[in-house]
Design an enzyme around this catalytic site. Structure first.
Site, PDB file in Angstrom:
ATOM      1  N   HIS A  45       8.189  -8.993   5.955  1.00 36.56           N
ATOM      2  CA  HIS A  45       7.310  -8.520   4.882  1.00 36.56           C
ATOM      3  C   HIS A  45       7.204  -9.603   3.816  1.00 36.56           C
ATOM      4  O   HIS A  45       8.144 -10.348   3.580  1.00 36.56           O
ATOM      5  CB  HIS A  45       7.841  -7.222   4.270  1.00 36.56           C
ATOM      6  CG  HIS A  45       6.803  -6.497   3.471  1.00 36.56           C
ATOM      7  ND1 HIS A  45       6.466  -6.865   2.182  1.00 36.56           N
ATOM      8  CD2 HIS A  45       6.011  -5.444   3.776  1.00 36.56           C
ATOM      9  CE1 HIS A  45       5.511  -6.053   1.736  1.00 36.56           C
ATOM     10  NE2 HIS A  45       5.208  -5.193   2.677  1.00 36.56           N
TER      11      HIS A  45
ATOM     12  N   LYS B 263       6.111   7.165   4.383  1.00 38.58           N
ATOM     13  CA  LYS B 263       5.855   7.540   2.997  1.00 38.58           C
ATOM     14  C   LYS B 263       6.422   8.936   2.728  1.00 38.58           C
ATOM     15  O   LYS B 263       6.486   9.744   3.638  1.00 38.58           O
ATOM     16  CB  LYS B 263       4.343   7.526   2.713  1.00 38.58           C
ATOM     17  CG  LYS B 263       3.629   6.228   3.085  1.00 38.58           C
ATOM     18  CD  LYS B 263       3.993   5.100   2.165  1.00 38.58           C
ATOM     19  CE  LYS B 263       3.179   3.836   2.511  1.00 38.58           C
ATOM     20  NZ  LYS B 263       3.491   2.715   1.621  1.00 38.58           N
TER      21      LYS B 263
END
EC number: 4.1.1.39
Length: 475
Positions: free
Chosen positions: A294, A175
């Site tokens: 994902h 992040k």
């Protein structure tokens, strides 16, 4: 005599539904071992009997069309048609039914999830006789499952490749997910891996944007992996997202990752498509790369209770198409996931033989015939206080990914990774000693804080963070 033609808008629709029931509703049918079975949650339009809707679903997802055609006589519809063989009401719901449909195996191309889905979840979902339709589960017969390669390697081979046993794996999504330069991105990867994580991860929407082109990211991440491995003596990895605008570009990126010597790559299997995913899985089997999957876009498809496709079906599709990891929800984090339902499809991902269990949403017994298992990935709003529950829910064969729960540590990325590693090993050790983590997990974490200042700091930061919303996905 000229036949009268009904011009009312609903007349043709009603006639079509009635014709379906005559041919495709067969309650006396004996299911074959080779049939592909589907459980649909149907919500009929007002005034339409469930038998008509169930027959329409079977017809429109197999050999049926809205009228009788002369070419029906050139084949054997009894051999190839789908059959609605049972209908049951949904407890506690008005005007909802589970329709069970059997499809002959010859309707589907061998080894093609794309072809399977094109039929079973194709045009039928827009059929006017239905207010809503949801595919709850599929039974893949052994005869069809054996036509697929499945996951490139599977859980046991992955553990052998990375030499990690006896505990769950730890990961972290870097992040902020977008905006970092390649060099700063690589720095964050290095700090997390050096601190104790097994893997770090590209976010699903990191591809090749102007602020960080894919080749630069791959190069700096590979450097971070090698440096952290040299310092820790452990095998490390980063899920390099090879998802791209074209399949050719995707394969080009996968080949670059292989040339750099990284152990694992990543793919967004729903947004990129099942055909592309199957091609990539075959490449990973041939080259020895692990494949992390994902599920971006899944909630668009699976979140509504009465329309769409349940995630357990998407998970089965991925096991057929191929992937070594798959995001599966956390039960305790910020993302949707009810405990028993989640455990049901986690078992469908990992185990070889799964018994029918309606209490967990499993409508059919599933035999995977030794197709390799997929490791579930728990990710989304989790932190160190969730660790006891995660270990108790998922056991060892899971990857626990703490993004903000690592990078949000007040002392930095490496201490955040160390806090998670200590918490995981403390919970695993306590569980192995017979401690009930569901009741005493908090005590285990607090005891571990005495020996880990990094964990103590993390516990203080996230002690009040909870995501207490009622789940939508219930049985």
């Amino acid at each position: 005599m000229v036949p009268q033609t009904e011009t009312k808008a609903g007349a043709g629709f009603k006639a079509g539904v009635k014709d379906y029931r005559l041919t495709y509703y067969t309650p006396d049918y004996m299911v074959k071992d080779t049939d592909i079975l589907a459980a649909f949650r149907m919500t009929p339009q007002p005034g339409v009997p469930p038998e008509e809707c169930g027959a329409a679903v079977a017809a429109e997802s197999s050999t049926g069309t809205w009228t009788t055609v002369w070419t029906d006589g050139l084949t054997s519809l009894d051999r190839y048609k789908g059959r609605c063989y049972d209908i049951e009401p949904v407890a506690g719901e008005d005007n909802q039914y589970i329709a069970y449909v059997a499809y002959p195996i010859d309707l589907f191309e061998e080894g093609s999830v794309t072809n399977l889905f094109t039929s079973i979840v194709g045009n039928v979902f827009g059929f006017k006789a239905l207010r809503a339709l949801r595919l709850e589960d599929l039974r893949i017969p052994p005869a069809y499952a054996k036509t697929f390669q499945g996951p490139p390697h599977g859980i046991q081979v992955e553990r052998d490749k990375i030499n990690k046993y006896g505990r769950g794996l730890l990961g972290c999504t870097i992040k902020p997910k977008l905006g970092l330069s390649a060099k700063n991105y690589g720095r964050a990867v290095y700090e997390c891996l050096r601190g104790g994580l097994d893997f770090t991860k590209d976010d699903e929407n990191v591809n090749s944007q102007p602020f960080m082109r894919w080749r630069d990211r791959f190069t700096f991440v590979a450097e971070a992996i090698y440096k952290s491995q040299a310092e820790t003596g452990e095998i490390k990895g980063h899920y390099l997202n090879v998802t791209a605008a074209t399949s050719e570009e995707m394969m080009k990126r996968a080949e670059c990752a292989k040339d750099l010597g990284v152990p694992i790559i990543m793919h967004d299997y729903l947004t990129a498509g099942l055909t592309a995913n199957t091609s990539l899985a075959h490449y990973c089997r041939d080259t020895g790369l692990l494949l992390h999957i994902h599920r971006a876009m899944h909630a668009v498809i699976d979140r509504q209770r009465n329309h769409g496709i349940h995630f357990r079906v998407l998970a089965k599709a991925l096991r057929l198409s191929g992937g070594d990891h798959l995001h599966s929800g956390t039960v305790v984090g910020k993302l949707e996931g009810e405990r028993e339902v989640t455990l049901g499809f986690v078992d469908l991902m990992r185990d070889d033989y799964i018994e029918k269990d309606r209490s967990r949403g499993i409508y059919f017994t599933q035999d995977w015939c030794s197709l390799p298992g997929v490791m579930p990935v728990a990710s989304g709003g989790i932190h160190v206080w969730h660790m006891p529950a995660l270990v108790e829910i998922f056991g060892d064969d899971a990857c626990l990914q703490f993004g903000g729960g690592t990078l949000g540590h007040p002392w930095g990325n490496a201490p955040g990774a160390a806090a998670n590693r200590v918490a995981l090993e403390a919970c695993t050790q306590a569980r192995n000693a017979g401690v009930d983590l569901a009741r005493k997990g908090g005590d285990v974490i607090r005891a571990a804080c005495k020996w880990s200042p990094e964990l103590a700091a993390a516990c203080e930061v996230w002690k009040e963070i909870k995501f207490e919303f009622e789940t939508i996905d219930k049985l």
